[in-house]
Structure formats: C-alpha cells, structure tokens
Enzyme design. Structure first.
Site, PDB file in Angstrom:
ATOM      1  N   ASP A 144       7.534  38.474 -43.395  1.00 46.49           N
ATOM      2  CA  ASP A 144       8.337  37.417 -44.027  1.00 46.49           C
ATOM      3  C   ASP A 144       8.705  37.763 -45.464  1.00 46.49           C
ATOM      4  O   ASP A 144       9.801  37.465 -45.933  1.00 46.49           O
ATOM      5  CB  ASP A 144       7.563  36.091 -44.034  1.00 46.49           C
ATOM      6  CG  ASP A 144       7.854  35.257 -42.798  1.00 46.49           C
ATOM      7  OD1 ASP A 144       8.583  35.749 -41.917  1.00 46.49           O
ATOM      8  OD2 ASP A 144       7.346  34.128 -42.721  1.00 46.49           O
ATOM      9  N   HIS A 149       8.492  28.089 -51.942  1.00 49.94           N
ATOM     10  CA  HIS A 149       7.269  28.289 -51.157  1.00 49.94           C
ATOM     11  C   HIS A 149       6.203  29.135 -51.865  1.00 49.94           C
ATOM     12  O   HIS A 149       5.039  29.114 -51.453  1.00 49.94           O
ATOM     13  CB  HIS A 149       7.586  28.966 -49.817  1.00 49.94           C
ATOM     14  CG  HIS A 149       8.444  28.151 -48.903  1.00 49.94           C
ATOM     15  ND1 HIS A 149       8.115  26.870 -48.518  1.00 49.94           N
ATOM     16  CD2 HIS A 149       9.627  28.436 -48.298  1.00 49.94           C
ATOM     17  CE1 HIS A 149       9.062  26.403 -47.706  1.00 49.94           C
ATOM     18  NE2 HIS A 149       9.990  27.323 -47.574  1.00 49.94           N
TER      19      HIS A 149
END
Length: 429
Positions: A95, A137
């Site tokens: 990711d 995030h």
C-alpha cells in the site's frame, strides 16, 4: 460579510512527477492535471500562487517520531531490501511502497499545508489551498493507506499556535483516522469525518460510537455511511451537522479535507456524489467566513479528481466555471465529452432515511454534551519555525538539481506584483 476573500494557492510541479508503481491506484500525476485545469480556466489570475518550502525533517517530527522521519529520509528503492524489519515496523510495502524521491514528495506536500497554515495565522489570506495535501491516514510512527506524512496534523498544530480551537472536516470516502487519532484526547481540535463504514472497508474505523476520550470526549464526530449515498442525502446531513458543530464549538479556524474518492465512479469509492454535490460541502464551509485551509486527499479516477478540485477552486473564488473544458495540456484525458461535470452514479443507495436520521440524532445528542466552547489559556505564541538556508558551498554541483532548487536560484520575472505588494514580501518562510 467581509470583502472578497484573499486566497493563497500552493503548488510545486515536482509533486506530480513521482510514481507509486505500475499497479498502484495513487497517481500523483492527478495534481499536474488539476493545476493545468486551474490555469486553463484562468483561476490563477484571481489568487496568489506559491511554491511551498520543503518541510525540514525536524518540522515533520513535530508530529511524527524522529526515527520514522529519519528512516523515510534514508530509504530508497535500491536499499530497501536491506531493511526488511524496518519496512514491516513502519508499514511500508504494498500500500505504501518505497519509490524514487519519496521523501522529497512528503516534504513538498507537507510543506504546502504548513505554509498554508502559516499564511492564515499571519492573516495574509482568508483561504489557503493545497490540493497536494490531505494525506489523512499517516500515523505518528507508520505509513498507512498511501499516506506517509500526515500534513493535516502538522497544519493543525501550526494553527493551534494562534487559535484556541480548530475544526477538522473530512469528506473523503475513507475515515480520517490518522487525524482523529492524533487529537483523540484533546478538546482543542474537533474532528468530523463523513465516510463509508462497514463491509471491511478501509481503514475499518470511524463508528458513530467513537467520540474521543478523556479531555477529548465528544470532540471526535464520526458519520458512518453505507454504499451509494447521493447528493441530496449527503449535503443535507453535512449542512445539519456542520452548522451545529460550528455553533457549539466556535472554532477559530477550519481545515477541510476534500478527498475526491467520494465522487461517483471513483476507482476505490462507493458513493454517488456529483462534483456539484461534493462542492456544496465546500460552499457550506466557506460561508462561515472563518480562516479556512483546504486540502485534497484520496481520489483514484484522476480526470474526475482534476475536475472536482478545479471546480472547488472556482467555488472558493466565487467563480462559476463553464462546463466546456478549455484547451490544456491534458485535454485528452477529459475526452470525448470534455465537460467539467460527471455522470451521476448508479450504485444503489443503501442509506435509508431512518438510518440517516438515527446517525444524525446520535451525533446531535453527542454535541449537546458540549456545554460551551472550551476555553484555553493561550500562552505566548511560539515563533514560526526557523528554517536555515543551506550552504551553497557545501552542495555537490553534480547532484541532480530539482525544479524547486533551480527556481530558488533564478530571478523570477513572472510574479504577480512588484515592490511592496510582491508575493514574497511578507512571507514567513
């Protein structure tokens, strides 16, 4: 009503040239596309354009752990195989890959948000825009969800030097978990996130029951939504909740994260919002006439990201844009229609009236627990961060010089003002 808003806009072309990898959904090239569309619509003539400074490691460490910042600084695609343990520790991998110029990318997008906050603090503008920012995030000690450095937290920390209370609003399809976590125990920042929740959707947090703890209890607000929410439901809920939040909390400044993955047709999203519906949230927030820092965020259908953030730049400038997209370097991406608006989404709306009503009542009930805006004993305001100049003698002339460094050494003749009104006259960088 104050006179016309003064708007500062931050952009560095280097930010759009990094590459996360062939199958990765995050395409920073969307930032170049956005900027060229802003130029094509002549919006740059109505605001001040700045290239942000590259945030120094010590600035990034105002929130992130020094060891994590140092590792991001050091790691390269060629050396990552030597650091398997650290990659796992800092959550770098599929990711959040290690790519060429990763640290510089972080420095630029974080520098933009920090500079935006400083200009607001010094009352040099009313609204500051950094579409490259909004990476909500990232955690104190690790990367997460395509985010490495949490520029939003750094920008909010900067605003807290001048404002007793800061309101953070997030309309990305994903929960703004990194920002919420950073301020979960304080009443000086209220975080409000509207996002998809359930079905194992990333990051899996953001239940309506998560409201903050200790001094921060009731100062985290989560609006968990299901697939397929449309403009009418979303904007009605947004207006009701945000109006009440501003009335009760009385923030001194607002940070608005405009993740465009909540648009219909997003590669990773599941909502049905049109660009006008998404932008209605920007209109609502702008009307409070509070110092406003606007960032980007997610958004994985890149031509729609560019459409959305250009349209919202127009909204912030009180400028209506023609639907016909003007000729620009990336016009082929908007073919065949070459229109600014996008078709409506066709995902079934699983948000029943009773579900939305229940969420709204729970949120408003929690807001009633805030008796009044918390007071803060404001200490003397610390100085803005001191940024040393590099020693030109120590630079190796053979090293690749990026666009940012070249520009610093050029006498610019394309600034908008001369003399006392020069853009750089009052900067605090």
């Amino acid at each position: 009503m104050r006179s016309k808003d003064k708007i500062s806009y931050f952009y560095d072309g280097d930010v759009g040239s990094v590459y996360f990898g062939p199958n990765h959904p995050m395409k920073p090239h969307r930032l170049c596309m956005t900027h060229h569309l802003v130029l094509a619509y002549d919006l740059h003539k109505k605001m001040e354009i700045y290239r942000p400074h590259k945030a120094y490691p010590v600035e990034l460490a105002q929130f992130h752990s020094a060891d994590y910042v140092e590792f991001l600084h050091r790691i390269t695609p060629d050396t990552q195989h030597l650091f398997a343990n650290e990659l796992a520790k800092y959550n770098l991998g599929e990711d959040c890959p290690v790519f060429e110029n990763l640290f510089e990318f972080c420095q630029i997008y974080a520098g933009g948000t920090i500079d935006a906050a400083r200009r607001l603090n010094n009352q040099l503008c009313d609204i500051a825009i950094n579409w490259a920012g909004g990476l909500h995030h990232a955690k104190k000690c690790e990367a997460s969800g395509f985010c490495y450095i949490n520029d939003l937290v750094l920008g909010i920390l900067e605003l807290l030097k001048y404002h007793a209370r800061v309101l953070y609003i997030d309309i990305d399809v994903h929960h703004g978990d990194g920002v919420e976590e950073a301020f979960y125990f304080t009443d000086r920042v209220m975080t409000v996130s509207f996002h998809k929740y359930g079905d194992m959707f990333f990051p899996g947090t953001g239940d309506v029951k998560d409201i903050g703890e200790r001094e921060g209890k009731f100062y985290a607000i989560n609006v968990p939504l299901k697939d397929g929410i449309d403009d009418t439901s979303f904007t009605r809920l947004f207006k009701t909740i945000i109006s009440k939040v501003v009335e009760m909390y009385q923030p001194g400044a607002i940070v608005l994260q405009c993740g465009a993955d909540s648009l219909a047709g997003d590669r990773l999203g599941c909502f049905n919002l049109s660009i006008d519906g998404h932008a209605e949230c920007v209109r609502i927030v702008k009307k409070f006439n509070l110092p406003l820092l606007v960032t980007g965020g997610g958004g994985y259908t890149k031509e729609n990201v560019a459409r959305c953030w250009t349209f919202e730049t127009g909204v912030l400038l009180d400028t209506e844009l023609p639907n016909e997209i003007p000729e620009n370097e990336y016009i082929k991406y908007f073919a065949p229609e070459c229109r600014l608006n996008i078709p409506n989404g066709h995902i079934e709306n699983l948000n029943s009236k009773s579900y939305l009503s229940t969420i709204k009542m729970q949120v408003l009930e929690n807001l009633r627990c805030i008796q009044h805006a918390p007071g803060v004993q404001m200490q003397e305001v610390p100085p803005d961060f001191y940024i040393p100049d590099f020693d030109e003698e120590e630079q190796n002339p053979d090293e690749r010089m990026d666009q940012h460094s070249q520009d610093k050494q050029i006498q610019r003749d394309d600034e908008y003002y001369d003399g006392d009104n020069d853009n750089d006259h009052n900067t605090d960088m």
